[in-house]
Design a protein around this motif. Structure first.
Motif, PDB file in Angstrom:
ATOM      1  N   GLY A 502       0.813  -1.215   0.000  1.00 23.31           N
ATOM      2  CA  GLY A 502       0.000   0.000   0.000  1.00 23.31           C
ATOM      3  C   GLY A 502       0.841   1.257   0.000  1.00 23.31           C
ATOM      4  O   GLY A 502       0.530   2.236  -0.703  1.00 23.31           O
ATOM      5  N   LEU A 503       1.934   1.249   0.778  1.00 27.90           N
ATOM      6  CA  LEU A 503       2.814   2.420   0.810  1.00 27.90           C
ATOM      7  C   LEU A 503       3.466   2.664  -0.547  1.00 27.90           C
ATOM      8  O   LEU A 503       3.565   3.810  -1.006  1.00 27.90           O
ATOM      9  N   VAL A 504       3.914   1.593  -1.197  1.00 27.52           N
ATOM     10  CA  VAL A 504       4.557   1.759  -2.510  1.00 27.52           C
ATOM     11  C   VAL A 504       3.551   2.237  -3.550  1.00 27.52           C
ATOM     12  O   VAL A 504       3.846   3.137  -4.352  1.00 27.52           O
ATOM     13  N   LEU A 508       3.566   5.647  -5.693  1.00 29.19           N
ATOM     14  CA  LEU A 508       3.502   5.645  -7.150  1.00 29.19           C
ATOM     15  C   LEU A 508       2.429   6.599  -7.659  1.00 29.19           C
ATOM     16  O   LEU A 508       2.664   7.391  -8.586  1.00 29.19           O
ATOM     17  N   VAL A 509       1.256   6.573  -7.033  1.00 28.67           N
ATOM     18  CA  VAL A 509       0.167   7.457  -7.449  1.00 28.67           C
ATOM     19  C   VAL A 509       0.548   8.923  -7.217  1.00 28.67           C
ATOM     20  O   VAL A 509       0.352   9.782  -8.089  1.00 28.67           O
ATOM     21  N   ILE A 510       1.107   9.207  -6.044  1.00 25.11           N
ATOM     22  CA  ILE A 510       1.506  10.584  -5.744  1.00 25.11           C
ATOM     23  C   ILE A 510       2.568  11.071  -6.725  1.00 25.11           C
ATOM     24  O   ILE A 510       2.538  12.218  -7.187  1.00 25.11           O
ATOM     25  N   ASN A 511       3.494  10.185  -7.056  1.00 24.96           N
ATOM     26  CA  ASN A 511       4.565  10.567  -7.981  1.00 24.96           C
ATOM     27  C   ASN A 511       4.021  10.872  -9.368  1.00 24.96           C
ATOM     28  O   ASN A 511       4.470  11.812 -10.039  1.00 24.96           O
ATOM     29  N   ILE A 512       3.065  10.074  -9.831  1.00 23.66           N
ATOM     30  CA  ILE A 512       2.460  10.313 -11.144  1.00 23.66           C
ATOM     31  C   ILE A 512       1.711  11.649 -11.152  1.00 23.66           C
ATOM     32  O   ILE A 512       1.847  12.469 -12.070  1.00 23.66           O
ATOM     33  N   VAL A 513       0.917  11.891 -10.112  1.00 23.17           N
ATOM     34  CA  VAL A 513       0.168  13.155 -10.020  1.00 23.17           C
ATOM     35  C   VAL A 513       1.133  14.331  -9.948  1.00 23.17           C
ATOM     36  O   VAL A 513       0.934  15.364 -10.603  1.00 23.17           O
ATOM     37  N   TRP A 520       5.973  18.441  -7.181  1.00 17.89           N
ATOM     38  CA  TRP A 520       6.039  18.870  -5.786  1.00 17.89           C
ATOM     39  C   TRP A 520       6.286  17.727  -4.802  1.00 17.89           C
ATOM     40  O   TRP A 520       6.524  17.956  -3.608  1.00 17.89           O
ATOM     41  N   ALA A 521       6.247  16.488  -5.250  1.00 12.91           N
ATOM     42  CA  ALA A 521       6.317  15.351  -4.338  1.00 12.91           C
ATOM     43  C   ALA A 521       7.705  15.239  -3.704  1.00 12.91           C
ATOM     44  O   ALA A 521       8.714  15.517  -4.347  1.00 12.91           O
ATOM     45  N   PRO A 522       7.791  14.818  -2.412  1.00 15.80           N
ATOM     46  CA  PRO A 522       9.090  14.647  -1.746  1.00 15.80           C
ATOM     47  C   PRO A 522       9.840  13.423  -2.268  1.00 15.80           C
ATOM     48  O   PRO A 522       9.297  12.611  -3.027  1.00 15.80           O
ATOM     49  N   TRP A 523      11.090  13.258  -1.838  1.00 17.31           N
ATOM     50  CA  TRP A 523      11.982  12.238  -2.384  1.00 17.31           C
ATOM     51  C   TRP A 523      11.445  10.826  -2.195  1.00 17.31           C
ATOM     52  O   TRP A 523      11.631   9.969  -3.055  1.00 17.31           O
ATOM     53  N   PHE A 524      10.789  10.565  -1.057  1.00 21.13           N
ATOM     54  CA  PHE A 524      10.406   9.177  -0.767  1.00 21.13           C
ATOM     55  C   PHE A 524       9.262   8.683  -1.633  1.00 21.13           C
ATOM     56  O   PHE A 524       8.975   7.482  -1.652  1.00 21.13           O
TER      57      PHE A 524
END
Length: 596
Positions: A502-504, A508-513, A520-524
């Motif tokens: 779930g975390l990964v 992935l979703v946050i990174n795509i958005v 704007w997404a952080p490194w992790f």
């Protein structure tokens, strides 16, 4: 794009040989036992070559050189991690996994914990990981064909999937084993020979324009007037005031002539724009790339967030290998646990040899094809470098050799992925017969092919890094704890998979958005394994400790089967009656002769 007849010929030869070897090997495939695990008679050295051929995917053949071109010393963790993951696999997983007698990864989890619910849950992750891994393989195939031939990128994805699906439908694991072993040696030849020749040209005079410096602190420069066609929207940065010519749209405004960019601010270039840079102009680079050569040569130059991202990448690569279903399924084809461990030792040697060469090609690319830093298509470095150093027929022939190796990488990796996913679908969703395996192959092949043609391509190594993070956060804790800890329960295993996976997936979703809305997404969110893997292990342990149920009654017998030496004879294959191998194994005696 000008047609390279040598490249077209090389790709056709690879396709024909792949299809011939697959067809020849598939003639003896008659049962599900053949299709899933090649009758468990694959000798260690051939299996090691097949695993290496399967594992050396687009991320290895194209992505390593591309990420070295882009990121420099920090990118060296990719080849190190890809190889070192097999050391952990050899020490903790390979032999016990084979002794379990399982046919697929979900089959092993049911054998260890006795839960059909966990088996169904893990099946979903196997399918998702397989498809997520197949998409960049197919996108890289499109990149290769579009770079070498005047055809659209989606054609490469379709061509690779059609060839692979035909082989897998014909004979499953038995058909692709010889194919993958052959393709490893082809890939090694296709990357080693151009590297030796191009390095010889570099040291003897440097090709067109002479030797070019790599140790200068400034960014690389265009040695001659260079025209760059931008095929997708990109954001670029420059380190000094840059004068050039632009035709199209830059910085959200029309451009049709001389232009100037100031440093310290990002500059946008729209799709379809042509940029022309005079000789000696410092090369603009995509916003996420390393611009200065000093930073490119220095590891850890991106601060604390870059250091944490590197550690997260190490977690994903070191532990993700043992959780990749298409890697694990090959160890089921060994005759016993000792052969599985011996196979892993050979794999370490073969991978270590191969990864020397893409790294060197990435360094040469920084000097000879810097224009790829403008378009962001750094994964084309291996394909573009030969003609940049050796213009004319010699460069075209070397480019054709690398194209053949790249195409072999797509075919072999996609073959293993398709077999692993189709095997799980046929045994966990369908009844498990040969016809069901073939039906599952056809269904599974269509999904990644459509996604590869519709999704936006990303850096191949980086996108596959996310796949490794998902594998490390879901199946790695289950395998390590399931093999070495008696008190693991299936509720703990399911909770760990849920939290880690779930975390990964959330990252992935946050990174795509973030990629579509300003980054704007952080490194992790780009490399989540440093958080998701410990969280998965901790959740699995805690839930297993607090649950008073979910452990098989005969756990001591199961652990004895996993760890007892092979000559004691505790190893037993699972589900023989269901898959109809009993008659087949009687007819073939001991199932074939194994050699080292």
């Amino acid at each position: 794009m000008q047609l390279n007849p040598w490249a077209l010929t090389a790709i056709i030869v690879v396709i024909v040989v792949t299809f011939y070897l697959g067809h020849r090997s598939s003639r003896s495939a008659t049962s599900t036992h053949d299709f899933l695990v090649a009758r468990r008679t694959v000798r260690s050295r051939r299996n090691a070559a097949a695993i290496s051929g399967e594992y050396l995917s687009a991320a290895s053949f194209l992505g390593i050189a591309g990420i070295v071109l882009k990121e420099g010393a920090d990118a060296l963790w990719f080849p190190i991690g890809f190889t070192a993951g097999y050391l952990a696999l050899m020490l903790f997983v390979a032999a016990p996994l084979r002794r379990s007698g399982a046919y697929t990864l979900p089959d092993f989890l049911e054998a260890r914990l006795g839960s059909k619910a966990l088996r169904r849950f893990s099946t979903a992750f196997v399918i998702f990981i397989g498809i997520l891994y197949m998409v960049p393989q197919l996108q890289a195939a499109g990149l290769t064909l579009a770079t070498m031939l005047p055809i659209p990128a989606w054609a490469g994805a379709v061509l690779v999937m059609v060839v692979v699906a035909l082989n897998v439908i014909a004979g499953g694991m038995r058909a692709i084993t010889v194919v993958q072993a052959f393709q490893y040696w082809l890939k090694l030849f296709a990357v080693a020979v151009p590297t030796f020749i191009l390095c010889a040209v570099f040291f003897s005079g440097g090709g067109p324009g002479g030797v070019r410096p790599l140790g200068a602190s400034a960014p690389p420069v265009f040695p001659q007037e260079t025209k760059v066609s931008v095929q997708t929207d990109v954001t670029l940065k420059v380190t000094a005031e840059t004068y050039f010519f632009a035709y199209g749209r830059i910085d959200h405004a029309p451009a049709d002539g001389p232009a100037r960019w100031a440093p310290l601010v990002p500059h946008s270039v729209s799709e379809g724009t042509t940029l022309r840079f005079p000789a000696g102009t410092p090369v603009p680079v995509v916003a996420e790339s390393t611009a200065l050569n000093d930073d490119w040569l220095s590891p850890g130059s991106s601060g604390l967030s870059g250091l944490l991202e590197t550690y997260s990448l190490m977690f994903a690569l070191f532990l993700g290998t043992m959780g990749l279903p298409h890697v694990l399924v090959r160890f089921y084809t060994n005759p016993d646990g000792k052969a599985a461990r011996r196979t892993t030792v050979h794999v370490l040697l073969l991978l270590g040899l191969f990864y020397l060469f893409p790294t060197m090609l990435g360094a040469l690319s920084r000097m000879y094809v810097p224009q790829l830093l403008v378009t962001g298509k750094t994964d084309a470095a291996v394909l573009s470098l030969p003609t940049a150093i050796l213009p004319g027929v010699g460069g075209q022939i070397l480019a054709a050799v690398t194209a053949a190796g790249a195409f072999a990488a797509f075919l072999s990796s996609t073959s293993g992925l398709l077999v692993s996913v189709a095997g799980v679908v046929s045994t966990d969703v369908l009844p498990g017969r040969v016809w069901d395996f073939r039906l599952a192959t056809g269904i599974t092949a269509v999904i990644p092919m459509v996604l590869a043609a519709t999704l936006r391509p990303d850096d191949i190594s980086l996108s596959i890094g996310m796949t490794f993070a998902l594998a490390a956060s879901t199946f790695c804790p289950l395998l390590v704890l399931g093999i070495w800890w008696r008190k693991l329960s299936w509720p703990g295993a399911m909770a760990g998979m849920t939290v880690g996976g779930g975390l990964v997936l959330a990252a992935l979703v946050i990174n795509i958005v973030s990629g579509y809305t300003g980054g704007w997404a952080p490194w992790f969110t780009n490399q989540p394994a440093l958080i998701s893997v410990p969280a998965a292990f901790l959740t699995t342990y805690l839930v297993s400790r607090v649950t008073g149920y979910g452990r098989p009654e005969h756990v001591h017998d199961i652990m004895l089967r996993l760890h007892a030496p092979d000559p004691l004879g505790f190893m037993r294959d699972r589900a023989v009656a269901r898959f109809g191998q009993a008659e087949e194994k009687t007819r073939t005696g001991k199932g074939g002769r194994h050699r080292k």
